[in-house]
Design an enzyme around this catalytic site. Sequence first.
Site, mmCIF file in Angstrom:
data_model
loop_
_atom_site.group_PDB
_atom_site.id
_atom_site.type_symbol
_atom_site.label_atom_id
_atom_site.label_comp_id
_atom_site.label_asym_id
_atom_site.label_seq_id
_atom_site.Cartn_x
_atom_site.Cartn_y
_atom_site.Cartn_z
ATOM 1 N N HIS A 1 0.841 -1.199 0.000
ATOM 2 C CA HIS A 1 0.000 0.000 0.000
ATOM 3 C C HIS A 1 0.879 1.253 0.000
ATOM 4 O O HIS A 1 0.609 2.210 -0.739
ATOM 5 C CB HIS A 1 -0.914 0.008 1.234
ATOM 6 C CG HIS A 1 -2.268 -0.572 1.001
ATOM 7 N ND1 HIS A 1 -2.489 -1.917 0.919
ATOM 8 C CD2 HIS A 1 -3.484 0.012 0.834
ATOM 9 C CE1 HIS A 1 -3.778 -2.143 0.718
ATOM 10 N NE2 HIS A 1 -4.406 -0.986 0.655
ATOM 11 N N HIS B 1 0.487 -2.786 9.345
ATOM 12 C CA HIS B 1 1.926 -2.687 9.113
ATOM 13 C C HIS B 1 2.620 -1.987 10.272
ATOM 14 O O HIS B 1 2.048 -1.117 10.932
ATOM 15 C CB HIS B 1 2.221 -1.911 7.821
ATOM 16 C CG HIS B 1 1.903 -2.660 6.574
ATOM 17 N ND1 HIS B 1 2.710 -3.667 6.091
ATOM 18 C CD2 HIS B 1 0.860 -2.559 5.711
ATOM 19 C CE1 HIS B 1 2.176 -4.150 4.979
ATOM 20 N NE2 HIS B 1 1.060 -3.488 4.730
#
Length: 494
Positions: free
Chosen positions: A259, A306
């Site tokens: 991302h 993350h």
Amino acid sequence: MESRSRLGELSRYVGELFHYLQDPHLVARFQRICGVHGTFSGPAGSSKAGQRTDLHTSGARCRHARVGKESAGSPFEGAGEGDNVRRTEPEVRKSSDTNLAEVHGERYDVRPQNGCAATSGGQTVGAAGEGGSPRGAADGGRTRTGVADPPGSSTVKPRRKNSLTGDAGQEFVIENRFLYYLFSFGTELGNELFYIIFFPFLTWNLEAFVSRRLVMVWVWVMYLGQCTKDVIGWSRPASPPVVKVEMFYNSEYSMPSTHAMSGTAIPFALFFMTCSRWEYPDLLGFSLALCWCLLVCVSRIYMGMHSVLDVIVGVLYSALILILILFLPVLDLMDSFNLTCRYAPLVIVSLHLGLGLFSFTLDTWSTSRGDTAQILGVGVGVALASHLNHQLGLMPDPSPEQLPFAAPELSVRLAAVAALRLTVGVCVLLATRALMKAVTIPLVCRVSGVSSGDIRKARQHMEVELPYRFIVYGTLGFSMQFLVPLLFRHMQLP
């Protein structure tokens, strides 16, 4: 000796910095600052308030960790409010209580927490499922360890189920709705629905030249990012302490954040490609690209998907790829070959199919395998359509004399035509995708000899998933770049 000592000290410093940036408690602390609180409890049998453990992980690979104090003099003490998570592989023993596991002499509650289902070894591999309340939570997760939710807060479920297991995760509490919706929008800027709107909008309303080259950049950035994930094989941040605001990608690996890679590559590549072709303030374009990048990157930490290190590496990795592709003549050479070479269609299909086969050999099956094949399929479809457009003289690139373009004056008619093109085109793409999915999966299963009774299980076979994704999303890319523009010409939509 002195230089060797300094080198050793620098190496230790870098190692501690990496450890600090990878600490899940750093993510959890950022989530708390943003008003996100989990409903999971602490370790069982502990009298210390606030004691934490990341025994329960919920990434692609479950790795145990133990909470301990950082060594004296560490410049990064405080990642987890004074504690440090040491990545070790401790001995895990089951106690007489089936809900407890003993790790290094300490007992932990291993019942499902925040989207994790405990296995016989005390590890966690999936979501707890619907409706399960952890120890210390009451009223369906509306309290945290017996503490009532603050006024104005809401208890919500994670966004979208896990794409591999179908698990929905566990409820959590949000105290800041604005940040929740802001970062939810930010994370959508890296998902399929955004791509299926954004790339067509560029093709149909801005310039096909920029769109096809941006797709090429996106394909290479995402492919290299996904393959790097599989080679490194790091798990997602541990939960607890991290709250899983999103569950969809929870079974995939973590390092680097793709991302963050797409959130860096797309806006900045778009800026660098258009700043010399369109007349607009460079500062405005760069500022918008930077805001886009920051929103996507911060949203991945907020979602609990993350670590900070994953995001930083994703940004730097993407920047390196952009420099190699944009500022060396690589992109010009690839685009020229795709458009003009007689054998380009054969090379395009063979290259992308070979890259897809290679990605499937890097690790066992996971959802990232399908994502990689999907990205490559879009790249194939767009490249083939661009080649056909060039051969037929459709959607020609502007000559240098026509550049730079002046931004058209905004009007109701211009907005209406753009909205009509986008609405009609996206509806066609969505219908094409639905039709191709319905036709392709049974066909591929029959050809490969895999039973189509359980679609999810059938797609775990490479001989099903790879051709299925290639055909469906290759058709989608081809339709976006060739078929839908032909439809617009027939409808007399300029």
